[in-house]
Design a protein around this motif. Structure first.
Motif, mmCIF file in Angstrom:
data_model
loop_
_atom_site.group_PDB
_atom_site.id
_atom_site.type_symbol
_atom_site.label_atom_id
_atom_site.label_comp_id
_atom_site.label_asym_id
_atom_site.label_seq_id
_atom_site.Cartn_x
_atom_site.Cartn_y
_atom_site.Cartn_z
ATOM 1 N N ASP A 17 -31.856 52.411 27.477
ATOM 2 C CA ASP A 17 -31.033 52.237 26.282
ATOM 3 C C ASP A 17 -30.078 53.419 26.126
ATOM 4 O O ASP A 17 -28.913 53.243 25.787
ATOM 5 C CB ASP A 17 -31.917 52.084 25.045
ATOM 6 C CG ASP A 17 -31.150 51.561 23.853
ATOM 7 O OD1 ASP A 17 -30.326 50.641 24.032
ATOM 8 O OD2 ASP A 17 -31.372 52.065 22.740
ATOM 9 N N ALA A 20 -27.299 53.026 28.684
ATOM 10 C CA ALA A 20 -26.368 51.976 28.254
ATOM 11 C C ALA A 20 -25.459 52.488 27.140
ATOM 12 O O ALA A 20 -24.239 52.265 27.170
ATOM 13 C CB ALA A 20 -27.142 50.747 27.787
ATOM 14 N N TYR A 21 -26.034 53.185 26.166
ATOM 15 C CA TYR A 21 -25.237 53.706 25.063
ATOM 16 C C TYR A 21 -24.198 54.710 25.568
ATOM 17 O O TYR A 21 -23.023 54.652 25.189
ATOM 18 C CB TYR A 21 -26.130 54.366 24.009
ATOM 19 C CG TYR A 21 -25.335 55.039 22.930
ATOM 20 C CD1 TYR A 21 -24.764 54.292 21.903
ATOM 21 C CD2 TYR A 21 -25.110 56.412 22.947
ATOM 22 C CE1 TYR A 21 -24.012 54.895 20.922
ATOM 23 C CE2 TYR A 21 -24.351 57.027 21.970
ATOM 24 C CZ TYR A 21 -23.811 56.269 20.960
ATOM 25 O OH TYR A 21 -23.044 56.868 19.992
ATOM 26 N N TYR A 23 -22.901 54.948 28.519
ATOM 27 C CA TYR A 23 -21.912 54.225 29.314
ATOM 28 C C TYR A 23 -20.860 53.579 28.413
ATOM 29 O O TYR A 23 -19.656 53.744 28.626
ATOM 30 C CB TYR A 23 -22.633 53.173 30.160
ATOM 31 C CG TYR A 23 -21.730 52.231 30.907
ATOM 32 C CD1 TYR A 23 -21.000 52.658 32.005
ATOM 33 C CD2 TYR A 23 -21.611 50.902 30.523
ATOM 34 C CE1 TYR A 23 -20.176 51.791 32.704
ATOM 35 C CE2 TYR A 23 -20.786 50.027 31.207
ATOM 36 C CZ TYR A 23 -20.078 50.484 32.293
ATOM 37 O OH TYR A 23 -19.256 49.616 32.964
ATOM 38 N N VAL A 24 -21.314 52.882 27.387
ATOM 39 C CA VAL A 24 -20.391 52.197 26.478
ATOM 40 C C VAL A 24 -19.564 53.219 25.693
ATOM 41 O O VAL A 24 -18.361 53.019 25.477
ATOM 42 C CB VAL A 24 -21.163 51.247 25.533
ATOM 43 C CG1 VAL A 24 -20.264 50.680 24.456
ATOM 44 C CG2 VAL A 24 -21.800 50.123 26.334
ATOM 45 N N LYS A 38 -17.658 53.409 35.865
ATOM 46 C CA LYS A 38 -18.449 52.317 36.435
ATOM 47 C C LYS A 38 -19.085 52.732 37.755
ATOM 48 O O LYS A 38 -20.241 52.410 38.018
ATOM 49 C CB LYS A 38 -17.581 51.079 36.627
ATOM 50 C CG LYS A 38 -17.194 50.422 35.327
ATOM 51 C CD LYS A 38 -16.288 49.231 35.553
ATOM 52 C CE LYS A 38 -15.870 48.610 34.247
ATOM 53 N NZ LYS A 38 -15.001 47.439 34.427
ATOM 54 N N LEU A 41 -22.048 55.034 37.088
ATOM 55 C CA LEU A 41 -23.207 54.286 36.621
ATOM 56 C C LEU A 41 -23.886 53.571 37.776
ATOM 57 O O LEU A 41 -25.114 53.586 37.886
ATOM 58 C CB LEU A 41 -22.806 53.269 35.548
ATOM 59 C CG LEU A 41 -23.950 52.398 35.039
ATOM 60 C CD1 LEU A 41 -24.944 53.224 34.233
ATOM 61 C CD2 LEU A 41 -23.430 51.245 34.212
ATOM 62 N N ARG A 57 -28.325 45.785 31.997
ATOM 63 C CA ARG A 57 -27.178 44.911 31.701
ATOM 64 C C ARG A 57 -27.291 44.331 30.293
ATOM 65 O O ARG A 57 -26.304 44.249 29.563
ATOM 66 C CB ARG A 57 -27.104 43.785 32.721
ATOM 67 C CG ARG A 57 -26.595 44.218 34.057
ATOM 68 C CD ARG A 57 -26.433 43.044 35.013
ATOM 69 N NE ARG A 57 -26.301 43.508 36.369
ATOM 70 C CZ ARG A 57 -27.255 43.441 37.295
ATOM 71 N NH1 ARG A 57 -28.406 42.881 37.007
ATOM 72 N NH2 ARG A 57 -27.060 43.905 38.494
ATOM 73 N N ILE A 60 -26.465 47.043 27.793
ATOM 74 C CA ILE A 60 -25.026 47.312 27.753
ATOM 75 C C ILE A 60 -24.337 46.234 26.928
ATOM 76 O O ILE A 60 -23.469 46.539 26.104
ATOM 77 C CB ILE A 60 -24.446 47.399 29.185
ATOM 78 C CG1 ILE A 60 -24.907 48.691 29.867
ATOM 79 C CG2 ILE A 60 -22.918 47.328 29.164
ATOM 80 C CD1 ILE A 60 -24.570 48.795 31.326
ATOM 81 N N GLN A 61 -24.728 44.980 27.107
ATOM 82 C CA GLN A 61 -24.155 43.895 26.300
ATOM 83 C C GLN A 61 -24.444 44.109 24.825
ATOM 84 O O GLN A 61 -23.588 43.877 23.979
ATOM 85 C CB GLN A 61 -24.718 42.534 26.755
ATOM 86 C CG GLN A 61 -24.123 42.043 28.034
ATOM 87 C CD GLN A 61 -22.628 41.796 27.902
ATOM 88 O OE1 GLN A 61 -22.116 41.379 26.870
ATOM 89 N NE2 GLN A 61 -21.913 42.096 28.970
ATOM 90 N N TRP A 63 -24.855 46.979 23.269
ATOM 91 C CA TRP A 63 -24.009 48.048 22.746
ATOM 92 C C TRP A 63 -22.546 47.656 22.707
ATOM 93 O O TRP A 63 -21.793 48.137 21.853
ATOM 94 C CB TRP A 63 -24.204 49.330 23.548
ATOM 95 C CG TRP A 63 -25.497 50.001 23.225
ATOM 96 C CD1 TRP A 63 -26.585 50.109 24.042
ATOM 97 C CD2 TRP A 63 -25.861 50.623 21.996
ATOM 98 N NE1 TRP A 63 -27.591 50.769 23.393
ATOM 99 C CE2 TRP A 63 -27.183 51.106 22.139
ATOM 100 C CE3 TRP A 63 -25.211 50.837 20.793
ATOM 101 C CZ2 TRP A 63 -27.850 51.766 21.119
ATOM 102 C CZ3 TRP A 63 -25.880 51.501 19.774
ATOM 103 C CH2 TRP A 63 -27.184 51.965 19.946
ATOM 104 N N LEU A 64 -22.110 46.778 23.597
ATOM 105 C CA LEU A 64 -20.718 46.335 23.572
ATOM 106 C C LEU A 64 -20.426 45.449 22.367
ATOM 107 O O LEU A 64 -19.302 45.430 21.875
ATOM 108 C CB LEU A 64 -20.376 45.584 24.873
ATOM 109 C CG LEU A 64 -20.161 46.462 26.098
ATOM 110 C CD1 LEU A 64 -20.007 45.579 27.332
ATOM 111 C CD2 LEU A 64 -18.947 47.356 25.933
#
Length: 66
Positions: A17, A20-21, A23-24, A38, A41, A57, A60-61, A63-64
Motif C-alpha cells: 500500500d 502504491a501510494y 507511486y501515485v 514506471k 516501480l 495493481r 494503485i487503482q 489510490w488513483l
C-alpha cells in the motif's frame, strides 16, 4: 547471511500500500518523468510474487481513484 524480518504488524499488504501510494503521488507531481517512475516501480517489484503484483495493481487503482 542475515534473514530479513518484516516487523510491521500489518505485513506485506501495508508495504504494498505504501509503494502504491508513493507511486501515485510521484505521478501526480507537476513535471514528473512518468516513464522513469514506471520503470523504477517495475524494477522494484521484480522480486515479488505474482499475487503480490496483482495486489499492488489493485492498490494503485485504489489510490488513483481517490
Amino acid at each position: 547471511m542475515r534473514e530479513q524480518v518484516n516487523h510491521c504488524p500489518l505485513g506485506i499488504n501495508h508495504m504494498l500500500d505504501k509503494i502504491a501510494y508513493d507511486y501515485v503521488a510521484e505521478l501526480g507531481k507537476r513535471g514528473a518523468n512518468k516513464s522513469k517512475i514506471k520503470f523504477e516501480l517495475a524494477e522494484r517489484v521484480k522480486k515479488y510474487s505474482e499475487e503480490d503484483k496483482i495486489k499492488l495493481r489493485e492498490l494503485i487503482q485504489k489510490w488513483l481513484t481517490k
